[in-house]
Design a protein around this motif. Structure first.
Motif, short mmCIF file in Angstrom:
data_model
loop_
_atom_site.label_atom_id
_atom_site.label_comp_id
_atom_site.label_asym_id
_atom_site.label_seq_id
_atom_site.Cartn_x
_atom_site.Cartn_y
_atom_site.Cartn_z
N GLU A 361 -66.21 -4.91 22.71
CA GLU A 361 -65.52 -5.38 23.90
C GLU A 361 -66.37 -6.40 24.66
O GLU A 361 -67.56 -6.60 24.34
N GLU A 362 -65.77 -7.02 25.67
CA GLU A 362 -66.45 -8.10 26.38
C GLU A 362 -67.73 -7.65 27.07
O GLU A 362 -68.69 -8.41 27.20
N ASP A 363 -67.75 -6.41 27.54
CA ASP A 363 -68.94 -5.92 28.24
C ASP A 363 -70.02 -5.43 27.28
O ASP A 363 -71.03 -4.83 27.71
N GLY A 364 -69.83 -5.64 25.97
CA GLY A 364 -70.83 -5.24 24.99
C GLY A 364 -70.65 -3.82 24.46
O GLY A 364 -71.40 -3.39 23.58
N LEU A 365 -69.67 -3.10 24.98
CA LEU A 365 -69.42 -1.73 24.53
C LEU A 365 -68.70 -1.75 23.18
O LEU A 365 -67.78 -2.53 22.97
N ALA A 407 -70.86 -4.30 12.78
CA ALA A 407 -70.32 -4.95 13.99
C ALA A 407 -71.43 -5.46 14.90
O ALA A 407 -71.15 -6.09 15.92
N GLY A 408 -72.68 -5.18 14.55
CA GLY A 408 -73.80 -5.70 15.35
C GLY A 408 -74.40 -4.73 16.32
O GLY A 408 -75.19 -5.14 17.19
N ALA A 409 -74.08 -3.46 16.22
CA ALA A 409 -74.62 -2.48 17.15
C ALA A 409 -76.10 -2.24 16.86
O ALA A 409 -76.53 -2.23 15.71
N ARG A 410 -76.86 -2.08 17.93
CA ARG A 410 -78.29 -1.81 17.83
C ARG A 410 -78.60 -0.52 18.60
O ARG A 410 -77.82 -0.03 19.38
N ASP A 413 -77.31 0.73 22.23
CA ASP A 413 -76.03 0.15 22.66
C ASP A 413 -75.04 1.26 22.99
O ASP A 413 -75.06 2.36 22.44
N GLY A 414 -74.12 0.95 23.91
CA GLY A 414 -73.10 1.91 24.30
C GLY A 414 -71.97 1.97 23.28
O GLY A 414 -71.48 0.93 22.83
N VAL A 415 -71.59 3.18 22.91
CA VAL A 415 -70.49 3.40 21.97
C VAL A 415 -69.50 4.36 22.61
O VAL A 415 -69.90 5.41 23.15
N ALA A 416 -68.22 4.01 22.58
CA ALA A 416 -67.16 4.87 23.13
C ALA A 416 -66.21 5.26 22.00
O ALA A 416 -65.81 4.42 21.21
N ILE A 417 -65.88 6.53 21.94
CA ILE A 417 -64.93 7.03 20.95
C ILE A 417 -63.70 7.50 21.69
O ILE A 417 -63.76 8.45 22.49
#
Length: 478
Positions: A361-365, A407-410, A413-417
């Motif tokens: 998403e746009e906020d990096g989440l 997807a580029g997650a490091r 980083d915030g992840v939402a399920i």
């Protein structure tokens, strides 16, 4: 007091699933009894079922909130919880189920037809069901899923073969009362009929139903009078009967203009062009009515209508009318396509369908959406480290971590399920190795830096003993 309701908004809630039980069998001389926690019970469904004895939605008008019962939690000794009881709601034949946006969810026609309006939640698995060769004694159980919560709209469309349409006080109620055994309210003022009346007519070997549709006046299709409220009751009828008043006292009305106005309203409502029409010139028992009927009949027949002159009061011309309607109903029934058994359609999952999606998403989440990940999150007790570790293993086996990396997650980083309004958000830490082999004693998971208090106390005591042993080994006597 309202006695007929044909549209209601219903708030239904299915039952929640019961939680699974985390239990260990304890018996004298059996120190390793193993896990014996039972599964939670399934929550009850909310089911709409057509019942021929029900003719109105009045019951749901007064009580619009309905809830099924919850499933019971599991217990030790491998005892599963009791399933919640389904809530069965009886609705009239011809009820249409809509969602909040007006989309049709189900069209309930025919006795016994049913629709699950809200699905009950699944029961959580107990630790006995979660045991495996690598996880012999799980110290956790899965939570039960919440049941569906839905706001639906029920609309009743009368199921009849013949619909009587016309101006108020044209004699529709009188006509249905003499053609059938129905006893509607009859009076000589407009809008006497406030609800559709339904009657059963027998003509020779044909039995058919007939209904009158009240409140049709100019502008009915735009909501004037009672028209818009009841025009939907015409949709299921096979034959339309124009009941025209030949003895009206209004100087600006005549049967032909009444017919044109009602036809225009039916056209504006839409979907009725293919229905056969019959014109009934009513009230010919009145001298002026008889003369007017004879005057306009040629004009109506020239338009292609079959015209019948009747008197509901004097019972004139009714037999010919009833048999003509039976003939049209018979043709309509014969023209209907044969009902075939519902075909079972199998839609296999696509080869490249992982069952979930990962979007940034746009906020990096990073948001994970999918049936399995969202269900697993709902079933997880986040107060239990081992349960959270089990969730991490499941997500990893499903391929969620791999997709997050793509997807580029490091790390961090915030992840939402789940959806925005009901998501579980956490800081992602990739797992190098995942599996039950990483789990220690019951209630522990080495992937968590901060162990539970009881585990920490055991470690502290062990560290003290190790220090004392080391001090004893280092001690040198004088």
């Amino acid at each position: 007091m309202t006695t007929f309701v044909d549209r209601v908004e219903l708030h239904v809630a299915a039952g929640n699933g019961g939680h699974g039980c985390a239990s260990v069998h304890r018996e004298k001389f059996k120190p390793l009894g193993g896990p014996d926690g039972g599964n939670g019970g399934r929550g009850g469904d909310v089911i709409l079922t057509v019942d021929q004895s029900v003719t109105t939605l009045l019951e749901y008008h007064h009580s619009p909130h309905r809830k099924a019962t919850n499933g019971k939690p599991g217990e030790g000794g491998n005892r599963s919880g009791k399933d919640g009881q389904d809530l069965v709601l009886s609705v009239p034949d011809g009820t249409v189920v809509l969602d909040g946006q007006g989309n049709v969810l189900a069209d309930l026609v025919g006795h016994g037809t049913s629709f699950v309006a809200a699905q009950g939640g699944r029961g959580g698995l107990g630790n006995a069901a979660l045991a495996s060769a690598r996880r012999k004694a799980p110290g956790f159980a899965l939570l039960g899923e919440p049941g569906d919560l839905r706001d639906i709209v029920l609309e009743l469309k009368t199921v009849a073969d013949v619909a009587l349409v016309g101006y108020p006080s044209a004699g529709k109620s009188s006509l249905i009362s003499v053609l059938s055994a129905a006893k509607p309210k009859i009076a000589d003022y407009p809008f006497t009929t406030l609800v559709p009346n339904l009657g059963v007519v027998t003509a020779g070997s044909t039995v058919y139903t007939i209904a009158d549709v009240p409140g049709l006046i100019p502008g009915a299709s735009q909501g004037k009078g009672l028209g818009l409220e009841f025009l939907r009751h015409v949709e299921r009828c096979s034959v339309l009967v124009h009941v025209l008043d030949t003895a009206t006292l209004e100087s600006d009305r005549d049967p032909v203009s009444d017919l044109d106005i009602i036809e225009e309203e039916l056209k504006e409502y839409g979907g009725l062009d293919d229905r056969p029409r019959i014109v009934v010139l009513n009230k010919i028992d009145v001298p002026d009515g008889k003369d007017l009927a004879e005057m306009v009949r040629p004009d109506l027949e020239a338009r292609g209508y079959r015209v019948f002159e009747v008197s509901a009061v004097a019972h004139t011309g009714l037999r010919e009318l009833s048999f003509a309607l039976a003939e049209l109903v018979g043709k309509a029934r014969a023209a209907k396509p044969k009902e075939e058994a519902t075909r079972i359609v199998i839609r296999p999952k696509a080869v490249d369908d992982a069952g979930f999606t990962v979007t940034r998403e746009e906020d990096g989440l990073f948001r994970v959406r999918g049936e399995k990940p969202e269900r697993w999150v709902r079933q997880t007790d986040f107060n239990n480290d081992e349960a959270v570790g089990y969730l991490a293993d499941r997500l990893n086996r499903l391929g969620v971590e791999e997709e997050l990396m793509k997807a580029g997650a490091r790390s961090g980083d915030g992840v939402a399920i789940g959806p925005e309004d009901n998501a579980v958000v956490f800081d992602w830490e990739p797992t190098v190795t995942a599996g039950a082999e990483m789990l220690g004693r019951r209630g522990e998971d080495h992937r968590f830096e901060a162990p539970r208090p009881a585990v920490q106390r055991r470690r502290d005591r062990q560290a003290e003993r190790d220090e004392l042993d080391q001090a004893y080994d280092d001690f040198e006597p004088f």
